[in-house]
Design an enzyme around this catalytic site. Structure first.
Site, PDB file in Angstrom:
ATOM      1  N   GLU A 230       0.636   9.668   2.374  1.00 43.39           N
ATOM      2  CA  GLU A 230       0.185  10.500   1.273  1.00 43.39           C
ATOM      3  C   GLU A 230      -0.626  11.587   1.812  1.00 43.39           C
ATOM      4  O   GLU A 230      -1.367  11.545   2.715  1.00 43.39           O
ATOM      5  CB  GLU A 230      -0.571   9.766   0.119  1.00 43.39           C
ATOM      6  CG  GLU A 230       0.194   8.498  -0.518  1.00 43.39           C
ATOM      7  CD  GLU A 230      -0.737   7.444  -0.814  1.00 43.39           C
ATOM      8  OE1 GLU A 230      -1.728   7.279  -0.153  1.00 43.39           O
ATOM      9  OE2 GLU A 230      -0.204   6.809  -1.757  1.00 43.39           O
TER      10      GLU A 230
ATOM     11  N   ARG B 235     -12.599   0.473   0.249  1.00 40.33           N
ATOM     12  CA  ARG B 235     -13.022   0.668  -1.186  1.00 40.33           C
ATOM     13  C   ARG B 235     -13.844  -0.314  -1.735  1.00 40.33           C
ATOM     14  O   ARG B 235     -15.011   0.210  -2.393  1.00 40.33           O
ATOM     15  CB  ARG B 235     -11.916   0.434  -2.178  1.00 40.33           C
ATOM     16  CG  ARG B 235     -10.747   1.579  -1.838  1.00 40.33           C
ATOM     17  CD  ARG B 235     -10.970   2.563  -2.807  1.00 40.33           C
ATOM     18  NE  ARG B 235      -9.825   3.639  -2.742  1.00 40.33           N
ATOM     19  CZ  ARG B 235      -8.792   3.716  -3.520  1.00 40.33           C
ATOM     20  NH1 ARG B 235      -8.618   2.680  -4.207  1.00 40.33           N
ATOM     21  NH2 ARG B 235      -7.911   4.724  -3.312  1.00 40.33           N
TER      22      ARG B 235
ATOM     23  N   GLU C  93     -10.540   1.744  -8.524  1.00 41.14           N
ATOM     24  CA  GLU C  93      -9.813   0.830  -8.325  1.00 41.14           C
ATOM     25  C   GLU C  93      -9.964   0.305  -7.064  1.00 41.14           C
ATOM     26  O   GLU C  93      -9.873   0.847  -5.977  1.00 41.14           O
ATOM     27  CB  GLU C  93      -8.220   1.243  -8.248  1.00 41.14           C
ATOM     28  CG  GLU C  93      -7.199   0.036  -8.232  1.00 41.14           C
ATOM     29  CD  GLU C  93      -5.858   0.758  -7.575  1.00 41.14           C
ATOM     30  OE1 GLU C  93      -5.240   1.598  -8.255  1.00 41.14           O
ATOM     31  OE2 GLU C  93      -5.540   0.203  -6.693  1.00 41.14           O
TER      32      GLU C  93
ATOM     33  N   ARG D 221     -11.963   8.975  -1.317  1.00 41.20           N
ATOM     34  CA  ARG D 221     -11.334   7.636  -1.340  1.00 41.20           C
ATOM     35  C   ARG D 221     -10.065   7.021  -0.919  1.00 41.20           C
ATOM     36  O   ARG D 221      -9.515   5.974  -1.262  1.00 41.20           O
ATOM     37  CB  ARG D 221     -11.753   7.061  -2.820  1.00 41.20           C
ATOM     38  CG  ARG D 221     -10.910   7.843  -3.898  1.00 41.20           C
ATOM     39  CD  ARG D 221     -11.812   7.688  -5.386  1.00 41.20           C
ATOM     40  NE  ARG D 221     -10.666   7.972  -6.127  1.00 41.20           N
ATOM     41  CZ  ARG D 221     -10.265   7.378  -7.132  1.00 41.20           C
ATOM     42  NH1 ARG D 221     -10.697   6.051  -7.433  1.00 41.20           N
ATOM     43  NH2 ARG D 221      -9.612   7.904  -8.074  1.00 41.20           N
ATOM     44  N   HIS D 222      -9.690   8.035  -0.313  1.00 41.42           N
ATOM     45  CA  HIS D 222      -8.177   7.719   0.309  1.00 41.42           C
ATOM     46  C   HIS D 222      -8.272   7.940   2.005  1.00 41.42           C
ATOM     47  O   HIS D 222      -8.719   8.793   2.234  1.00 41.42           O
ATOM     48  CB  HIS D 222      -7.330   8.755  -0.085  1.00 41.42           C
ATOM     49  CG  HIS D 222      -6.705   8.355  -1.560  1.00 41.42           C
ATOM     50  ND1 HIS D 222      -7.257   9.160  -2.490  1.00 41.42           N
ATOM     51  CD2 HIS D 222      -5.858   7.279  -2.133  1.00 41.42           C
ATOM     52  CE1 HIS D 222      -6.648   8.364  -3.609  1.00 41.42           C
ATOM     53  NE2 HIS D 222      -6.047   7.587  -3.351  1.00 41.42           N
TER      54      HIS D 222
ATOM     55  N   SER E  25      -5.293  -4.318  -6.482  1.00 43.76           N
ATOM     56  CA  SER E  25      -4.059  -4.467  -7.408  1.00 43.76           C
ATOM     57  C   SER E  25      -3.254  -5.502  -7.047  1.00 43.76           C
ATOM     58  O   SER E  25      -2.832  -5.930  -5.878  1.00 43.76           O
ATOM     59  CB  SER E  25      -3.364  -3.058  -7.626  1.00 43.76           C
ATOM     60  OG  SER E  25      -2.412  -2.960  -6.619  1.00 43.76           O
TER      61      SER E  25
ATOM     62  N   ARG F  33      -0.469   4.915   5.071  1.00 47.08           N
ATOM     63  CA  ARG F  33       0.178   5.504   3.931  1.00 47.08           C
ATOM     64  C   ARG F  33       0.133   7.189   4.318  1.00 47.08           C
ATOM     65  O   ARG F  33      -0.741   7.661   4.428  1.00 47.08           O
ATOM     66  CB  ARG F  33      -1.044   5.397   2.639  1.00 47.08           C
ATOM     67  CG  ARG F  33      -0.956   3.917   2.250  1.00 47.08           C
ATOM     68  CD  ARG F  33      -0.343   3.458   1.222  1.00 47.08           C
ATOM     69  NE  ARG F  33      -0.227   2.081   1.134  1.00 47.08           N
ATOM     70  CZ  ARG F  33      -0.436   1.291  -0.054  1.00 47.08           C
ATOM     71  NH1 ARG F  33      -0.836   1.889  -1.086  1.00 47.08           N
ATOM     72  NH2 ARG F  33      -0.086   0.118  -0.011  1.00 47.08           N
TER      73      ARG F  33
HETATM   74  P1  AMO Z   1      -1.876  -0.830  -3.566  1.00 53.15           P
HETATM   75  O1  AMO Z   1      -1.059   0.355  -3.295  1.00 53.15           O
HETATM   76  O2  AMO Z   1      -2.535  -0.762  -5.159  1.00 53.15           O
HETATM   77  O3  AMO Z   1      -1.320  -2.120  -3.955  1.00 53.15           O
HETATM   78  O4  AMO Z   1      -2.910  -1.033  -2.623  1.00 53.15           O
HETATM   79  C1  AMO Z   1      -4.071  -2.172  -2.822  1.00 53.15           C
HETATM   80  C2  AMO Z   1      -5.283  -1.759  -2.812  1.00 53.15           C
HETATM   81  O5  AMO Z   1      -5.532  -1.108  -1.175  1.00 53.15           O
HETATM   82  C3  AMO Z   1      -6.556  -0.328  -1.435  1.00 53.15           C
HETATM   83  N1  AMO Z   1      -5.764   1.393  -1.031  1.00 53.15           N
HETATM   84  C4  AMO Z   1      -6.312   2.228  -0.380  1.00 53.15           C
HETATM   85  N2  AMO Z   1      -7.565   2.327   0.172  1.00 53.15           N
HETATM   86  C5  AMO Z   1      -7.830   3.444   0.865  1.00 53.15           C
HETATM   87  N3  AMO Z   1      -6.959   4.479   1.030  1.00 53.15           N
HETATM   88  C6  AMO Z   1      -5.609   4.433   0.869  1.00 53.15           C
HETATM   89  N4  AMO Z   1      -4.583   5.367   0.966  1.00 53.15           N
HETATM   90  C7  AMO Z   1      -5.332   3.183  -0.236  1.00 53.15           C
HETATM   91  N5  AMO Z   1      -4.217   2.495  -0.741  1.00 53.15           N
HETATM   92  C8  AMO Z   1      -4.628   1.527  -1.257  1.00 53.15           C
HETATM   93  C9  AMO Z   1      -6.916  -0.082  -2.607  1.00 53.15           C
HETATM   94  C10 AMO Z   1      -5.793  -0.733  -3.549  1.00 53.15           C
HETATM   95  O6  AMO Z   1      -6.175  -1.332  -4.887  1.00 53.15           O
HETATM   96  N6  AMO Z   1       1.279  -4.436  -2.253  1.00 53.15           N
HETATM   97  C11 AMO Z   1       0.300  -4.132  -3.188  1.00 53.15           C
HETATM   98  C12 AMO Z   1      -0.801  -5.222  -3.367  1.00 53.15           C
HETATM   99  C13 AMO Z   1      -0.161  -6.325  -4.108  1.00 53.15           C
HETATM  100  O7  AMO Z   1       0.352  -6.327  -5.417  1.00 53.15           O
HETATM  101  O8  AMO Z   1      -0.097  -7.296  -3.581  1.00 53.15           O
HETATM  102  C14 AMO Z   1      -0.415  -2.762  -2.662  1.00 53.15           C
HETATM  103  O9  AMO Z   1       0.033  -2.366  -1.512  1.00 53.15           O
HETATM  104  O10 AMO Z   1      -8.174  -0.590  -2.709  1.00 53.15           O
END
Ligand code: AMO
Length: 435
Positions: free
Chosen positions: A217, A409, A358, A223-224, A361, A215
Site C-alpha cells: 500500500e 500496533r 484497530e 500507523r502503517h 482482525s 503490504r
Molecule cells: P488485516 O489485514 O486486518 O487482517 O491485518 C491484521 C492486523 O495486522 C496489522 N496490520 C498492520 N500493521 C502495520 N502496518 C500495516 N500496513 C498493517 N496491516 C495490517 C493490524 C491489523 O489489525 N488475514 C487477516 C487476519 C485474519 O483474519 O486472520 C489480515 O491480514 O494490527
C-alpha cells in the site's frame, strides 16, 4: 540454570567492592577536570564510572581522555565503593584496551539533550538503539512475544512457519509486492492467511505464527508499515467467531499483563500499563455506524471506518469505560473473500480496537468449497489462481476461524508511541528501504 556470560558482562554488586574486575562497553561521556577524569562506560546493564587519576597512572589517564565518545573499550581495575559516583561505586583502572574506535563527529548523539528528527534517528538506527529508552521498547517487545508463546502453547497451539514467497495474493487485494521467481511471477505474502487455513485440514488444528506481513500500500501514515509483524492464529472445530474472540482477548490480556511486569523499562519510558479487564466489550457494526452518525459522521452502511471515525469511536467507547472493544458482525462486502457470511448481508468477521486504533482482525472462515468459490467470484478474484488453496477444502475441512494481530500496533497502544516506525527495529515504509 546460570546463563553463560562473556568475560566482561559483570553485574557489579557490593560483592565486587575491593576486587579487581573487568568491564567493557561504549564510552558515553568523558569529563576531564585536569588531575582527574570521569569516564562513563555503558553496557547492556546500564552505566558505570571509571575514575582515572593523572598522578597515579599518567599513561592510562592520557589514553582514556583522548578516546572519542562511543568507542568501545575494556577496562580492568579496582572496584571501590564511592558515594560520589553514580552507582555508589567506581573503577580505578590499571589496564585499558581500545576494542574499537568511534569516528567523529557522531551522526547522532546517544545522551544529548537535543532531540533529533525521527528520520535522522532511523538513518542511524544502530546508534539510536544505544539509547536506553529506545532499547526499553524492544526489551518490552521481547517480553510480550514471550507471553504469546507461553499463553498459546498452554492453550495447545503449535507454532508454525509458512512461506513468504507465494503464488497468489493472500488477502485478495492488489497491494502486493511482485517478484520474479525464476520463470514465474510470485508475490510476497500479505499474511499467512491461506496457509494457516490449509493447515486446518491436516489435523494440526490449532496453529499460530509470528508472521511477517508485506503490504505494498502506498500509504505513508504514522500507523502503517510496508513490512510488519503479527501474531497470526487459526483454530478448527469452532462453533462461531466468538470462540476465536475469546482466545484473542485472553492473549491480549496476557501480553498486557506481562508488559506490566517490565518495571525497569516502563520507568525509563515513563509509562504506566494498566492491565485491561476481561471480557472486552462487543459492539455490532450497525450500532457503531448509528453511534458515529449520531456524532456528526456521515457513514453509509457497508463503509469501512476511516482513521478519523475510528478515533472518534475510541473516544465514545472510552467515555463508556471501554479502552478495548470488538466490532462484530461486519457487512460481508467489507471483509475479505474467506470470511464466513451470516444471513444476507452480514459476516462473522470482527475487528479488535484499542483506544481508537484497530489492532487485530479476524473471523470465522468459510469451510465449504462451493461457497468459497462463490465468494472469490463475488470479489472479482479468479478461483483458478487459488486452486492449490481450494484443494485443501475438498477432502475434509473442519469449521475454523482465526485472527491476525499486529505487534507494532499493539506496542504503539501499550506504550503510547505516536509513530509505528518506533516499534520495529528497521522500518520499511513508502520511502525507506535502508538501513
Ligand atoms: P488485516 O489485514 O486486518 O487482517 O491485518 C491484521 C492486523 O495486522 C496489522 N496490520 C498492520 N500493521 C502495520 N502496518 C500495516 N500496513 C498493517 N496491516 C495490517 C493490524 C491489523 O489489525 N488475514 C487477516 C487476519 C485474519 O483474519 O486472520 C489480515 O491480514 O494490527
Amino acid at each position: 540454570m546460570e546463563s553463560l556470560r562473556t568475560h566482561y558482562s559483570i553485574d557489579v554488586t557490593s560483592k565486587e567492592f575491593g576486587k579487581i574486575i573487568s568491564v567493557a562497553g561504549w564510552i558515553e561521556d568523558i569529563r576531564n577536570i585536569g588531575s582527574i577524569a570521569f569516564i562513563i562506560l555503558r553496557d547492556r546493564k546500564g552505566t558505570l564510572q571509571i575514575t582515572a587519576l593523572k598522578k597515579q597512572h599518567k599513561e592510562i589517564f592520557d589514553k582514556l581522555v583522548n578516546i572519542s565518545r562511543e568507542s568501545v573499550i575494556s577496562v580492568e581495575g579496582l572496584c571501590q565503593q564511592s558515594d560520589k559516583a553514580r552507582n555508589g561505586y567506581e573503577i580505578i583502572p590499571n589496564e585499558v584496551n581500545i576494542l574499537s574506535n568511534a569516528e567523529t563527529p557522531l551522526p547522532l548523539g546517544v545522551v544529548d539533550k537535543i532531540e533529533s528528527e525521527l528520520e535522522t534517528r532511523l538513518d542511524n538506527r544502530f546508534i539510536d538503539l544505544r539509547k536506553q529508552e529506545i532499547q526499553a521498547i524492544f526489551k518490552i517487545r521481547n517480553e510480550i512475544i514471550a507471553a504469546v508463546h507461553e499463553y498459546l502453547r498452554k492453550e495447545h497451539f503449535i507454532e508454525v512457519h509458512t512461506p513468504n514467497i507465494i503464488a497468489s495474493s493472500s488477502e485478495g487485494g492488489t497491494d502486493v509486492f511482485k517478484l520474479k521467481y525464476f520463470e514465474k511471477e510470485a508475490f510476497l505474502a500479505q499474511s499467512p492467511q491461506l496457509y494457516k487455513q490449509m493447515l486446518m485440514s491436516t489435523g494440526l488444528d490449532r496453529v499460530y505464527e509470528i508472521a511477517w506481513y508485506f503490504r505494498a500500500e502506498e500509504h505513508n501514515t504514522r500507523r502503517h508499515l510496508n513490512e510488519s509483524t503479527a501474531v497470526d492464529l487459526e483454530m478448527a472445530f469452532i462453533k462461531d467467531e466468538e470462540d476465536v474472540m475469546k482466545i484473542l482477548e485472553n492473549l491480549v490480556y496476557n501480553m498486557w499483563k506481562r508488559a506490566s511486569l517490565c518495571k525497569e523499562e516502563l520507568d525509563i519510558l515513563n509509562q504506566k500499563v494498566t492491565v485491561p479487564k476481561l471480557p472486552f466489550k462487543r459492539v455490532k457494526y450497525d450500532d457503531v455506524i448509528d453511534n458515529l452518525n449520531k456524532n456528526n459522521c456521515n457513514l453509509q452502511w457497508g463503509a469501512d471506518l476511516g482513521s478519523e471515525e475510528e478515533k472518534l469511536l475510541g473516544e465514545i467507547m472510552k467515555k463508556q469505560g471501554h479502552e478495548f472493544y470488538f466490532i462484530t458482525k461486519y457487512p460481508i462486502e467489507a471483509k475479505p473473500f474467506y470470511t464466513m457470511p451470516e444471513e444476507e448481508k452480514y459476516s462473522r468477521g470482527f475487528d479488535l480496537a484499542c483506544k481508537g486504533v484497530e489492532i487485530a482482525s479476524g473471523s470465522q472462515r468459510i469451510h465449504d468449497v462451493d461457497l468459497l468459490i462463490n465468494r472469490l467470484n463475488a470479489c472479482n478474484l479468479n478461483p483458478k489462481d487459488f486452486e492449490s488453496y481450494l484443494k485443501a477444502f475438498r477432502f475434509g475441512m473442519p469449521p475454523h476461524g482465526g485472527f491476525g494481530f499486529g505487534i507494532e500496533r499493539f506496542l504503539m497502544n501499550l506504550l503510547d508511541i505516536k509513530n509505528i516506525r518506533e516499534c520495529i527495529l528497521f522500518p520499511r515504509d513508502r520511502t525507506r528501504l535502508t538501513p
